[in-house]
Design a protein around this motif. Structure first.
Motif, PDB file in Angstrom:
ATOM      1  N   SER A   1     -41.385   5.194 -34.849  1.00 25.85           N
ATOM      2  CA  SER A   1     -42.632   5.290 -35.613  1.00 25.85           C
ATOM      3  C   SER A   1     -42.563   6.017 -36.836  1.00 25.85           C
ATOM      4  CB  SER A   1     -43.991   5.502 -34.785  1.00 25.85           C
ATOM      5  OG  SER A   1     -44.327   4.867 -33.820  1.00 25.85           O
ATOM      6  N   ARG A   2     -42.062   7.332 -36.605  1.00 25.08           N
ATOM      7  CA  ARG A   2     -41.591   8.026 -37.936  1.00 25.08           C
ATOM      8  C   ARG A   2     -40.805   7.554 -38.761  1.00 25.08           C
ATOM      9  NH1 ARG A   2     -44.445  12.692 -37.332  1.00 25.08           N
ATOM     10  NH2 ARG A   2     -44.739  13.396 -35.319  1.00 25.08           N
ATOM     11  N   GLN A   3     -39.796   6.941 -38.253  1.00 25.07           N
ATOM     12  CA  GLN A   3     -38.746   6.220 -38.834  1.00 25.07           C
ATOM     13  C   GLN A   3     -39.253   5.018 -39.613  1.00 25.07           C
ATOM     14  OE1 GLN A   3     -35.330   4.969 -36.532  1.00 25.07           O
ATOM     15  NE2 GLN A   3     -34.357   3.694 -38.069  1.00 25.07           N
TER      16      GLN A   3
ATOM     17  N   GLU B   1     -42.715  -0.535 -50.504  1.00 24.64           N
ATOM     18  CA  GLU B   1     -42.201  -2.167 -50.500  1.00 24.64           C
ATOM     19  C   GLU B   1     -41.559  -2.646 -49.187  1.00 24.64           C
ATOM     20  OE1 GLU B   1     -39.306  -4.876 -53.275  1.00 24.64           O
ATOM     21  OE2 GLU B   1     -39.419  -2.702 -53.672  1.00 24.64           O
ATOM     22  N   THR B   2     -40.881  -1.733 -48.510  1.00 19.99           N
ATOM     23  CA  THR B   2     -40.025  -1.890 -47.141  1.00 19.99           C
ATOM     24  C   THR B   2     -41.375  -2.294 -46.164  1.00 19.99           C
ATOM     25  OG1 THR B   2     -38.018  -0.965 -47.769  1.00 19.99           O
ATOM     26  CG2 THR B   2     -38.639  -1.354 -45.468  1.00 19.99           C
ATOM     27  N   LYS B   3     -42.166  -1.262 -46.122  1.00 25.19           N
ATOM     28  CA  LYS B   3     -43.069  -1.466 -45.185  1.00 25.19           C
ATOM     29  C   LYS B   3     -44.094  -2.490 -45.226  1.00 25.19           C
ATOM     30  CE  LYS B   3     -44.475   3.003 -45.853  1.00 25.19           C
ATOM     31  NZ  LYS B   3     -44.864   4.395 -45.669  1.00 25.19           N
TER      32      LYS B   3
ATOM     33  N   ASP C   1     -37.589  -5.951 -39.035  1.00 23.40           N
ATOM     34  CA  ASP C   1     -36.339  -6.237 -38.603  1.00 23.40           C
ATOM     35  C   ASP C   1     -35.279  -5.303 -38.855  1.00 23.40           C
ATOM     36  OD1 ASP C   1     -36.045  -6.547 -41.087  1.00 23.40           O
ATOM     37  OD2 ASP C   1     -36.192  -8.821 -41.228  1.00 23.40           O
ATOM     38  N   ASN C   2     -35.557  -3.928 -39.397  1.00 22.75           N
ATOM     39  CA  ASN C   2     -34.385  -3.069 -39.732  1.00 22.75           C
ATOM     40  C   ASN C   2     -34.556  -1.964 -38.904  1.00 22.75           C
ATOM     41  OD1 ASN C   2     -36.948  -2.165 -40.907  1.00 22.75           O
ATOM     42  ND2 ASN C   2     -35.979  -1.155 -42.554  1.00 22.75           N
ATOM     43  N   ILE C   3     -35.345  -1.889 -37.903  1.00 20.91           N
ATOM     44  CA  ILE C   3     -35.474  -0.958 -36.938  1.00 20.91           C
ATOM     45  C   ILE C   3     -34.970  -1.276 -35.560  1.00 20.91           C
ATOM     46  CG2 ILE C   3     -36.817   1.011 -36.062  1.00 20.91           C
ATOM     47  CD1 ILE C   3     -38.342   1.126 -38.793  1.00 20.91           C
ATOM     48  N   PRO C   4     -33.999  -1.221 -34.860  1.00 24.57           N
ATOM     49  CA  PRO C   4     -33.655  -1.715 -33.775  1.00 24.57           C
ATOM     50  C   PRO C   4     -34.523  -1.079 -32.707  1.00 24.57           C
ATOM     51  CG  PRO C   4     -31.624  -0.906 -35.051  1.00 24.57           C
ATOM     52  CD  PRO C   4     -32.783  -0.510 -35.768  1.00 24.57           C
TER      53      PRO C   4
END
Length: 326
Positions: A56-58, A65-67, A127-130
């Motif tokens: 979550s911190r990541q 924009e990414t979020k 999709d960028n946080i495994p």
């Protein structure tokens, strides 16, 4: 701010189904006196909790924009996804927090989804946080099981059969999960979230070590600081309604003055969406607290399904999404 006066209850006997009735008794006392209580001995994997907090911190450390790639507007009627700071309102005022909304993961072939039922559908995951998706769903499953266990304890605390709520209200609970990030702020007049009560029957909150949660007691506002490997539980409006005010949905709020970001993980274990919420036959007088409530609205006057109630509430939290959901 006073040191916490919120009870700490070891529920390990409830988890193990030991038949120890002192635990429901403690829960009942906390629900009558405060509406809030901590639980320890809950058996939820600490490593799972740590992984959830780390991921979550990541997520929140990313640029806006990414979020916004998983923004709530993309979730449609399912009411899922990310909202930025100021995107959620309490009593019409923007909260100083950002967050992600999740719910039970339902496919397009699910009958409630095919029927276009609001607040039902699939989640939006980055999709960028495994492992983010797997971790959230595993945590929600653990919280759902814990919710069933606690509601059995609450039923016993009221002198009802253990399965009272499961039989009538929570066989298919509306499970809503939020991950909130409260940015660091030095403004003591800017609430992370303002005074409010929760809508359903039970909230199970994991909080980080920042502090900031405040509970309204009979003697004024008190702190509910973090206790290692505990959850903070509180009852919501529908349990208040069912018990005729014997178990009160207690106002609470958040002010983050820790100097850093604050993470909060509230899990809402609520009645089935289409069930009508009715008072329980208990031997006491209904307590009408309409004038004392934060919103001057009596939960005892409400008639209808839980879906009716929760939609009327959340549409005020996100007014710009109201048209797509209602």
């Amino acid at each position: 701010m006073k040191i916490s006066q919120v009870s700490v209850i070891d529920i390990s006997g409830l988890i193990k189904k030991s038949g120890d009735l002192t635990i429901p008794s403690q829960i009942g006392q906390a629900c009558r006196e405060c509406g809030f209580f901590y639980i320890v001995g809950h058996g939820v994997d600490e490593k799972l909790q740590q992984r959830l907090e780390q991921l979550s911190r990541q997520f929140f450390a990313q640029d806006l924009e990414t979020k916004l790639k998983i923004r709530m507007a993309s979730g449609g009627k399912a009411w899922r996804g990310y909202f930025p700071v100021g995107g959620e309102l309490t009593s019409g005022k923007p909260d100083l927090k950002e967050g992600i909304y999740f719910g039970a993961q339902l496919g397009e072939d699910h009958p409630l989804v095919q029927a276009g039922t609001p607040m039902h559908g699939s989640n939006l995951f980055p999709d960028n946080i495994p492992l983010f998706c797997e971790t959230v769903l595993e945590y929600m499953e653990a919280m759902t099981q814990l919710g069933h266990t606690l509601m059995a304890g609450i039923a016993l605390s009221l002198g009802l059969e253990e399965s009272y709520f499961a039989d009538r209200y929570t066989s298919d609970p509306l499970t809503l999960f939020r991950i909130f990030n409260y940015p660091a702020s030095n403004d003591r007049d800017r609430w992370g979230v303002g005074e409010h009560t929760d809508y359903g029957v039970l909230t199970i909150l994991k909080q980080d070590d920042s502090g900031g949660l405040q509970v309204k007691s009979k003697s004024g506002w008190i702190a509910a600081p973090p206790i290692p490997n505990s959850f903070v539980c509180n009852i919501g409006d529908m349990l208040d309604r069912m018990t005729g005010g014997l178990y009160r949905s207690t106002p609470h709020r958040v002010l983050n003055v820790s100097g850093g970001d604050r993470l909060s993980f509230p899990f809402f274990f609520d009645p089935n969406f289409d069930v009508e919420v009715k008072p329980i036959e208990l031997d006491h007088v209904v307590v009408d607290d309409q004038l004392q409530r934060w919103d001057q609205a009596s939960v005892h006057d409400f008639r209808g399904t839980y879906g009716d109630y929760v939609l009327s509430k959340v549409s005020k939290v996100f007014p710009e999404l109201r048209r797509s959901v209602l």
